[in-house]
Enzyme design. Structure first.
Site: not given
Ligand code: NAD
Ligand code: DAU
Length: 356
Positions: A132-133, A158
């Protein structure tokens, strides 16, 4: 065959579906099925013999080692993680366990497997770590976006746990020669996004007539990338990335949270209008996230110039597709709103002084 961890989560399931759609290669999908893992994301490939789902924990080195020995994958793509910043603030333990210890266990299993491969397969093998960033910390308004050289300065449990996992991956390449690749991506959005995160939460709350809770002043900036573009970037890095390198992935699309929520409300006003008035009237402010990072921005020039990857979707096209997906998939939405989900929503938002 490729071995995917966390392939039942948001990005992982999009990646598994895209992989199966674009080639003949099989996928072993290894996922613990935590609250964030959802087999409904994979219903369309339930009958596809190229999709092999195995429930398990990446911390279980023996189980992973046995699967690697059995299936002999050419690559591991590692998505599995605890991913929600707010949950990491209330309970960091699981983040340390899965994101740090789990990545370590997986690296150990991968190293043992890779060391025993014949030379040609060893050279072809890849371990791609999805990160992640947020590992880079927070930017000021006028700072340049994060490059791959930016200093690591994670601010939440995190992001600290993801930073630690990035360092372990780096060390396994440097010390043991494990053929690793790391990607650091900005905020994703799109289908199958669990509705604890900003965009799906706001769509669901809006449609349910609930308030739209903005943390603090709503001026925090995130870079948003459509999940399909992220998956394409991962495929590109897997195919062409230089061993041991990291690649930043982003959408060149910085928005304040308030801008994102306004855009969602305006789309919903067009696509699912209320009887009277705009969804914007449901916006409310709540107590801020502790240690809330003010701004993230990605400089994605390296992946563009070296590997030729660029996002296809604009924020406008990606957000419209996403809203349409949620409107068309209300059964999926209802199914994820289980007791555990409702407990989390009550826990998180009551503490912020928020009433629906
Ligand atoms: P998510 O929370 O939707 O999914 C995570 C998945 O991992 C789930 O299916 C969960 O069951 C599985 N998991 C958790 N713990 C586990 C374990 N111990 N063993 C096996 N499986 C396990 O997450 P996401 O948003 O899809 O993110 C996926 C990856 O991308 C993460 O590594 C996250 O840090 C990274 N990432 C996410 C974002 C974003 O915006 N969501 C951005 C950049 C990077
Ligand atoms: O930047 C990449 C990351 O983006 C990933 O590594 C994480 O896994 C992913 O969850 C996400 O993190 P953020 O904290 O940026 O995402 P989130 O959707 O939780 O929140 C986005 C922004 O919105 C953050 O500034 C918090 C704000 N927020 C979030 C929620 C849930 C609100 O203002 N209200 C809310 O109810």
């Amino acid at each position: 065959m490729i071995f995917v961890t966390g392939g039942a989560g948001f990005i992982g399931s999009n990646f598994v579906l895209a992989s199966l759609a674009q080639g003949e290669e099989s996928v072993i999908n290894f996922d613990k099925l935590t609250y964030a893992g959802n087999l409904n994301n994979l219903l369309s490939v339930q009958q596809d013999s190229r999709h092999i789902f195995v429930q398990g924990d990446i911390c279980d080195t023996a189980q992973v080692a046995a699967l690697l020995a059995e299936y002999q994958p050419r690559a591991i793509v590692h998505f599995a993680a605890e991913s929600h910043v707010d949950r990491s603030i209330y309970g960091p333990g699981e983040f340390i366990q899965t994101n740090i210890n789990g990545t370590f266990s997986l690296l150990e299993a991968a190293r043992a497997y890779w060391s025993g491969l014949p030379k040609a397969q060893q050279e072809a093998f890849r371990f791609l770590h999805v990160s992640t960033d947020e590992v880079y910390g927070s930017l000021e308004k006028d700072d340049a976006p994060f490059t791959e050289q930016h200093v690591y300065a994670p601010n939440s449990p995190y992001s600290a746990s993801k930073a630690a996992s990035d360092h372990l991956v780096r060390a396994y390449h440097h010390t043991y020669g494990l053929p690793t690749l790391t990607t650091n991506c900005s905020n994703n959005y799109g289908p199958y996004h669990f509705p604890e995160k900003l965009i799906p939460l706001m769509i669901n709350n809006a449609l349910a007539g609930k308030s739209l809770p903005i943390y603090g002043d709503g001026q925090q900036v995130r870079d948003w990338l459509y999940v399909g573009d992220h998956c394409a970037a991962i495929h590109r890095v897997l195919a062409q990335g230089k061993l041991g390198e990291t690649y930043n992935i982003g959408g060149w699309n910085e928005k304040t949270n308030l801008e994102v929520v306004h855009a969602l409300c305006d789309l919903l006003d067009q696509m699912a209008p209320k009887a009277t008035g705009s969804y914007r009237s449901q916006i409310t402010t709540v107590q801020d996230r502790p240690g809330h990072d003010r701004r993230y921005a990605i400089d994605a020039k390296k992946i563009q110039s070296e590997l030729g990857w660029m996002p296809v979707e604009t924020f406008e096209t990606g957000l419209r597709k996403t809203v349409q997906w949620y409107l068309d998939n209300q059964a999926w939405v209802q199914a994820v709103q289980s007791g555990a989900y409702l407990e989390w929503i009550a826990h998180n938002y009551q503490q912020r002084g928020h009433k629906e």
